[in-house]
Design a protein around this motif. Structure first.
Motif, PDB file in Angstrom:
ATOM      1  N   TYR A   8       0.470  -1.263  -0.056  1.00 45.28           N
ATOM      2  CA  TYR A   8      -0.156   0.078  -0.043  1.00 45.28           C
ATOM      3  C   TYR A   8       0.917   0.952  -0.100  1.00 45.28           C
ATOM      4  O   TYR A   8       0.739   2.289  -0.909  1.00 45.28           O
ATOM      5  N   LEU A   9       1.633   1.033   1.171  1.00 45.44           N
ATOM      6  CA  LEU A   9       2.676   2.836   0.666  1.00 45.44           C
ATOM      7  C   LEU A   9       3.474   2.924  -0.622  1.00 45.44           C
ATOM      8  O   LEU A   9       3.480   4.041  -0.863  1.00 45.44           O
ATOM      9  N   ILE A  10       3.822   1.832  -0.731  1.00 47.84           N
ATOM     10  CA  ILE A  10       4.341   1.902  -2.151  1.00 47.84           C
ATOM     11  C   ILE A  10       3.788   2.566  -3.091  1.00 47.84           C
ATOM     12  O   ILE A  10       4.197   2.699  -4.131  1.00 47.84           O
ATOM     13  N   GLY A  11       2.508   1.896  -3.650  1.00 51.64           N
ATOM     14  CA  GLY A  11       1.106   2.227  -4.464  1.00 51.64           C
ATOM     15  C   GLY A  11       1.125   3.750  -4.112  1.00 51.64           C
ATOM     16  O   GLY A  11       0.924   4.585  -4.984  1.00 51.64           O
ATOM     17  N   ILE A  12       1.380   4.773  -2.981  1.00 51.70           N
ATOM     18  CA  ILE A  12       0.705   5.251  -2.556  1.00 51.70           C
ATOM     19  C   ILE A  12       2.002   6.191  -3.451  1.00 51.70           C
ATOM     20  O   ILE A  12       1.705   8.102  -3.730  1.00 51.70           O
ATOM     21  N   LEU A  13       3.639   6.122  -2.703  1.00 58.86           N
ATOM     22  CA  LEU A  13       4.045   6.966  -3.788  1.00 58.86           C
ATOM     23  C   LEU A  13       3.747   6.517  -5.026  1.00 58.86           C
ATOM     24  O   LEU A  13       5.007   7.591  -5.902  1.00 58.86           O
ATOM     25  N   GLU A  14       3.930   5.871  -5.359  1.00 63.26           N
ATOM     26  CA  GLU A  14       3.968   5.498  -7.522  1.00 63.26           C
ATOM     27  C   GLU A  14       2.686   6.332  -8.021  1.00 63.26           C
ATOM     28  O   GLU A  14       2.655   7.333  -9.063  1.00 63.26           O
ATOM     29  N   ALA A  15       1.920   6.321  -6.873  1.00 67.05           N
ATOM     30  CA  ALA A  15       1.114   7.056  -7.826  1.00 67.05           C
ATOM     31  C   ALA A  15       0.903   8.558  -7.006  1.00 67.05           C
ATOM     32  O   ALA A  15       0.097   9.006  -8.272  1.00 67.05           O
ATOM     33  N   ILE A  16       1.280   9.298  -6.260  1.00 70.97           N
ATOM     34  CA  ILE A  16       1.716  11.073  -6.331  1.00 70.97           C
ATOM     35  C   ILE A  16       3.220  11.551  -7.051  1.00 70.97           C
ATOM     36  O   ILE A  16       2.722  12.360  -7.216  1.00 70.97           O
ATOM     37  N   SER A  17       3.529  10.216  -8.091  1.00 73.92           N
ATOM     38  CA  SER A  17       5.028  10.288  -8.667  1.00 73.92           C
ATOM     39  C   SER A  17       5.016  10.573  -9.650  1.00 73.92           C
ATOM     40  O   SER A  17       5.511  11.293 -10.307  1.00 73.92           O
ATOM     41  N   LEU A 270      -6.966   6.266  -2.766  1.00 71.44           N
ATOM     42  CA  LEU A 270      -6.245   5.686  -1.847  1.00 71.44           C
ATOM     43  C   LEU A 270      -6.945   4.315  -0.860  1.00 71.44           C
ATOM     44  O   LEU A 270      -5.940   3.818  -0.514  1.00 71.44           O
ATOM     45  N   SER A 271      -8.399   4.887  -1.228  1.00 71.72           N
ATOM     46  CA  SER A 271      -9.308   4.192  -0.727  1.00 71.72           C
ATOM     47  C   SER A 271      -9.273   2.724  -1.315  1.00 71.72           C
ATOM     48  O   SER A 271      -8.824   1.125  -0.855  1.00 71.72           O
ATOM     49  N   GLN A 272      -9.308   3.133  -2.459  1.00 77.27           N
ATOM     50  CA  GLN A 272      -9.263   2.297  -3.718  1.00 77.27           C
ATOM     51  C   GLN A 272      -8.288   0.807  -3.364  1.00 77.27           C
ATOM     52  O   GLN A 272      -8.079  -0.223  -3.203  1.00 77.27           O
ATOM     53  N   LEU A 273      -7.059   1.909  -3.500  1.00 75.61           N
ATOM     54  CA  LEU A 273      -5.679   0.657  -3.006  1.00 75.61           C
ATOM     55  C   LEU A 273      -5.303   0.079  -2.281  1.00 75.61           C
ATOM     56  O   LEU A 273      -5.079  -0.666  -1.919  1.00 75.61           O
ATOM     57  N   PHE A 274      -5.937   0.792  -0.945  1.00 73.33           N
ATOM     58  CA  PHE A 274      -5.555   0.107   0.307  1.00 73.33           C
ATOM     59  C   PHE A 274      -6.472  -0.992   0.730  1.00 73.33           C
ATOM     60  O   PHE A 274      -6.512  -1.988   0.544  1.00 73.33           O
ATOM     61  N   ALA A 275      -7.457  -0.867   0.271  1.00 70.86           N
ATOM     62  CA  ALA A 275      -9.014  -1.615  -0.825  1.00 70.86           C
ATOM     63  C   ALA A 275      -8.338  -3.103  -1.477  1.00 70.86           C
ATOM     64  O   ALA A 275      -7.778  -4.522  -0.846  1.00 70.86           O
TER      65      ALA A 275
END
Length: 482
Positions: A8-17, A270-275
């Motif tokens: 999840y945390l790597i997904g956040i980094l990829e999404a915002i960069s 991020l909700s979708q990403l977390f799920a």
């Protein structure tokens, strides 16, 4: 070899960069191991030469993965060095200490609730405070992640709870529970939900015959919010960019085609990403917090320990009650024997108040208090009376302890009177028994009145006692009709 990162945390980094968003590049590293807060801080091999080369073979290894305080040191240690980094990226709690030394992004959500919880195979535990209160009976092995802010806080807040620190790199959670290393793992509640879901997916739900699951409720206080740490001297635009896109992806509607995270483009909410990363309920493996005992091969070890301890406590309590009862009976017995002996010397009534001060003084002196004190030997000699019930050595010692109130080995007049005042029921009982005796028995017992002893020799008193004994026996032989 190189480490790969996902979740999840790597997904956040990829999404915002992405180029259409924050548009920045990055390099992901594990903690270097050189930070001041690392548990086993590494020292560069050539540091003594005054260089800043990072050539230690364990630097940036998997060993440091998940060493949160070690990672934050790479950002916050001063002066800046070759191991300094710009951000620490992970499930970092916002703590007062960290706020003093670095900047934070806005807290990211989900998770909305990130307080501490428990997972494992242990049962019959409601929450962490309940574990602290009851683990002396259950004896569960409790673990937490080493080199984290929360384990330090737990040890200070709950000093009676023995918490074993484990490496975050020990990701084989099933082996932790199956080997008995941990019965309970304390960590951030949302992460424990994800771990349980992962174990279910990997078909590793059962450890030592027990299902693994999230235990009870998370704490309602303590560390709660996750954020990413930013070095305090970075340009403000860095933190602004991170905050903008974190907030945008938390608040966006995937159904909005013109919004920041339309569902048809992916990598958005991020909700979708977390799920998508597998957040679960904590019960996927069939864990039951308070299982029924029916149909099980036996009780859980913790329950057995609790039952055994309860039985032992009950037996100890019963033993103490019996001992107290025995002491009470002994106290009543030796007090009665003392009052019976006293009634041989002076007239008594139903209470100590019926005896005049003059008679009490005479009795005190007769027992042995000619010099103002009664010794243990004086009392033993006075109590040695063949005409009354035998007083055992144990009862006599208990009697002396009751009279020698300050433990000085002698009884003064104040202690003597005080003791008599504590014999109220015995005065009443002996007085009633004495009045119910036949006249000849009363005369026999009254042979040793102090008036007789003061007016007659000891031999004459003995002859008087023997005469009353003969009269008493003659009445017994003659029978009640004469």
């Amino acid at each position: 070899g190189r480490l790969s990162f996902s979740g999840y945390l790597i997904g956040i980094l990829e999404a915002i960069s992405r180029e259409d968003r924050g548009n920045f590049t990055y390099e992901l590293l594990t903690p270097s191991g050189y930070g001041s807060k690392c548990d086993r801080r590494l020292i560069p091999n050539n540091e003594k030469n005054g260089t800043d080369s990072l050539d230690h073979f364990e630097a940036y290894s998997r060993r440091n993965y998940g060493a949160f305080k070690c990672g934050e040191s790479d950002v916050n240690d001063r002066p800046l060095s070759a191991y300094s980094t710009d951000l620490y990226w992970g499930s970092y709690y916002i703590t007062p200490d960290r706020l003093m030394v670095n900047k934070f992004t806005v807290p990211f959500s989900p998770p909305d609730r990130a307080t501490l919880g428990m997972m494992g195979t242990a049962t019959h535990i409601r929450n962490i405070p309940d574990l602290v209160e009851r683990n002396h009976a259950f004896g569960y092995s409790v673990c937490g992640y080493a080199n984290t802010a929360y384990i330090d806080t737990l040890r200070v807040s709950f000093p009676n709870l023995d918490i074993r620190g484990i490496s975050y790199a020990e990701e084989n959670y099933h082996d932790l529970f199956a080997s008995g290393t941990c019965d309970i793992l304390i960590g951030a509640y949302p992460e424990l939900l994800q771990v349980t879901a992962r174990l279910h997916k990997e078909d590793k739900c059962i450890a030592n015959g027990m299902p693994v699951g999230v235990i009870g409720d998370p704490l309602v206080y303590g560390y709660n919010y996750f954020a990413f740490g930013v070095r305090d001297d970075l340009a403000p635009i860095v933190l602004q960019t991170l905050n903008f896109w974190l907030q945008a992806l938390m608040a966006c509607f995937p159904e909005d085609p013109n919004g920041f995270c339309p569902s048809d483009k992916g990598g958005g909410s991020l909700s979708q990403l977390f799920a998508d990363t597998g957040a679960g309920t904590g019960k996927e493996c069939g864990y039951v917090q308070f299982p029924s005992l029916e149909g099980r091969g036996g009780l859980a070890p913790g329950i057995i320990v609790a039952i055994v301890i309860s039985i032992l406590v009950l037996l100890i309590a019963l033993g103490m009650l019996y001992h107290t009862h025995q002491l009470k009976q002994q106290e009543q017995r030796m007090k009665k024997r003392f009052i019976q002996q006293l009634a041989r010397n002076i007239d008594i009534g139903p209470s100590a108040h019926c005896i005049t001060a003059e008679k009490l003084t005479e009795a005190f002196k007769h027992i042995g208090g000619q010099d103002g004190m009664i010794s243990k030997a004086d009392l033993a000699k006075w109590m040695n009376d063949l005409h009354l019930d035998f007083l055992s050595e144990r009862d006599f010692d208990r009697l002396w302890e009751a009279m020698d109130m300050d433990g000085k080995g002698v009884v003064d007049p104040i202690h003597f009177v005080t003791f008599l005042g504590e014999c109220g029921p015995q005065f009443k009982e002996v007085h009633q028994e004495y009045n119910n005796l036949p006249k000849t028995e009363r005369m026999k017992l009254a042979s040793r009145r102090l008036t007789n002893i003061s007016n007659m020799s000891e031999e004459e008193v003995h002859r008087l006692e023997r005469r009353h004994n003969r009269i008493s026996r003659m009445n017994v032989f003659a029978g009640p009709g004469l």
